[in-house]
Design a protein around this motif. Sequence first.
Motif, short mmCIF file in Angstrom:
data_model
loop_
_atom_site.label_atom_id
_atom_site.label_comp_id
_atom_site.label_asym_id
_atom_site.label_seq_id
_atom_site.Cartn_x
_atom_site.Cartn_y
_atom_site.Cartn_z
N GLU A 190 32.35 48.11 49.58
CA GLU A 190 32.68 49.51 49.30
C GLU A 190 34.05 49.64 48.64
OE1 GLU A 190 32.17 51.23 53.18
OE2 GLU A 190 30.01 51.52 52.88
N ILE A 191 34.99 48.82 49.09
CA ILE A 191 36.32 48.83 48.46
C ILE A 191 36.19 48.41 47.00
CG2 ILE A 191 38.62 47.79 48.46
CD1 ILE A 191 38.33 47.49 51.54
N LEU A 192 35.41 47.36 46.75
CA LEU A 192 35.21 46.91 45.37
C LEU A 192 34.52 47.99 44.54
CD1 LEU A 192 34.10 43.20 45.96
CD2 LEU A 192 36.29 44.01 45.06
N ASP A 193 33.58 48.71 45.15
CA ASP A 193 32.88 49.77 44.42
C ASP A 193 33.83 50.89 44.01
OD1 ASP A 193 30.40 48.58 44.32
OD2 ASP A 193 29.65 49.59 46.14
N PHE A 194 34.73 51.32 44.91
CA PHE A 194 35.60 52.40 44.47
C PHE A 194 36.69 51.91 43.52
CE2 PHE A 194 37.92 52.07 48.68
CZ PHE A 194 39.19 51.84 48.19
N LEU A 195 37.02 50.62 43.57
CA LEU A 195 37.93 50.08 42.55
C LEU A 195 37.22 50.07 41.19
CD1 LEU A 195 39.65 47.09 44.40
CD2 LEU A 195 40.69 49.28 43.74
N THR A 230 34.04 46.28 34.71
CA THR A 230 33.03 46.22 35.77
C THR A 230 32.54 44.79 36.02
OG1 THR A 230 31.28 46.77 34.20
CG2 THR A 230 32.28 48.60 35.43
N ALA A 231 32.54 43.95 35.00
CA ALA A 231 32.12 42.56 35.18
C ALA A 231 33.06 41.83 36.13
CB ALA A 231 32.05 41.84 33.83
N LEU A 232 34.34 42.16 36.07
CA LEU A 232 35.32 41.55 36.97
C LEU A 232 34.99 41.87 38.42
CD1 LEU A 232 38.00 39.91 37.07
CD2 LEU A 232 39.19 42.11 37.02
N ILE A 233 34.64 43.12 38.67
CA ILE A 233 34.28 43.52 40.03
C ILE A 233 32.96 42.85 40.43
CG2 ILE A 233 33.71 45.47 41.53
CD1 ILE A 233 36.72 45.24 40.74
N GLY A 234 32.05 42.71 39.48
CA GLY A 234 30.81 41.98 39.75
C GLY A 234 31.07 40.54 40.16
N GLN A 235 32.03 39.91 39.49
CA GLN A 235 32.40 38.54 39.85
C GLN A 235 33.02 38.49 41.24
OE1 GLN A 235 34.97 37.76 36.53
NE2 GLN A 235 33.30 37.11 35.20
N ALA A 236 33.83 39.50 41.56
CA ALA A 236 34.43 39.57 42.90
C ALA A 236 33.33 39.72 43.96
CB ALA A 236 35.43 40.72 42.99
N LYS A 237 32.30 40.47 43.66
CA LYS A 237 31.18 40.61 44.60
C LYS A 237 30.45 39.29 44.80
CE LYS A 237 30.29 45.55 44.08
NZ LYS A 237 29.30 46.58 43.68
N TYR A 262 39.88 32.10 42.18
CA TYR A 262 41.29 32.45 42.02
C TYR A 262 41.49 33.34 40.80
CZ TYR A 262 46.17 32.22 40.79
OH TYR A 262 47.46 32.56 40.43
N ASN A 263 40.94 32.92 39.67
CA ASN A 263 41.14 33.68 38.42
C ASN A 263 40.64 35.11 38.54
OD1 ASN A 263 42.42 31.57 37.07
ND2 ASN A 263 40.49 30.73 36.34
N THR A 264 39.47 35.28 39.13
CA THR A 264 38.90 36.62 39.29
C THR A 264 39.75 37.48 40.23
OG1 THR A 264 36.66 35.84 38.85
CG2 THR A 264 36.88 37.90 40.10
N LEU A 265 40.00 36.96 41.42
CA LEU A 265 40.73 37.73 42.42
C LEU A 265 42.17 37.99 41.98
CD1 LEU A 265 39.34 36.06 45.66
CD2 LEU A 265 38.51 38.11 44.47
N ASN A 266 42.77 37.02 41.31
CA ASN A 266 44.14 37.19 40.84
C ASN A 266 44.24 38.31 39.80
OD1 ASN A 266 46.93 36.17 40.98
ND2 ASN A 266 46.57 35.69 38.82
N LYS A 267 43.24 38.44 38.93
CA LYS A 267 43.24 39.52 37.93
C LYS A 267 43.23 40.89 38.62
CE LYS A 267 40.98 36.98 34.23
NZ LYS A 267 39.72 36.74 33.53
#
Length: 187
Positions: free
Chosen positions: A117-122, A131-138, A167-172
């Motif tokens: 849910e946190i990722l969704d509101f981000l 949105t692809a970055l958040i998809g990768q985080a998921k 690391y690369n995804t979360l760091n971004k």
Amino acid sequence: MNSNPLPQMLLVYKVTRDSFRIAERAIQTKDPKAMQRLLQRTVVENQNITDAKSMIQKSIKESDTLFVLNMWATFERFLRDDLQMRGRLLLGNQPPALGHSIYKHFEKEVEFWKPVEILDFLKDSLFQSQTALIGQAKQILAYRDWVAHGKNPKNPPSTDMKPLAAYNTLNKIVETLLCYPPSSALK
């Protein structure tokens, strides 16, 4: 202000990987005395080279999964702390007693918000164009869940997550959030 905890984790990961490389070199040392000195008091000391290599390779794979899990946990803690700092704006509500009461509740409840849910509101706010970055985080979250809940072979993650990719995804995401620090008006 929050600071990015992920670069320190990346350094620990790199040192760990270097340690595995050193162990692999040690088991292949040709001089028996040097090999004995390098491997004394280690688990691989009395293993043949093939078994020792196999043990090291399995350890590398397991270490990688644990680094992804730890990286997610560190990232999630960063997110919750960041949200709690951003929520301090609630302290400015009038009357002050109401603002403090609302913030106290908010601060406590943030700890129970679901990460997805946190990722969704981000995604719906700061990361609308990423949105692809958040998809990768998921995907990292799904991998983290799989590792943290015993690596059920009947329900594997859709991707084999690598620590550097995580690391690369979360760091971004962290770096983007740090570009927009919480309001300093109520510190």
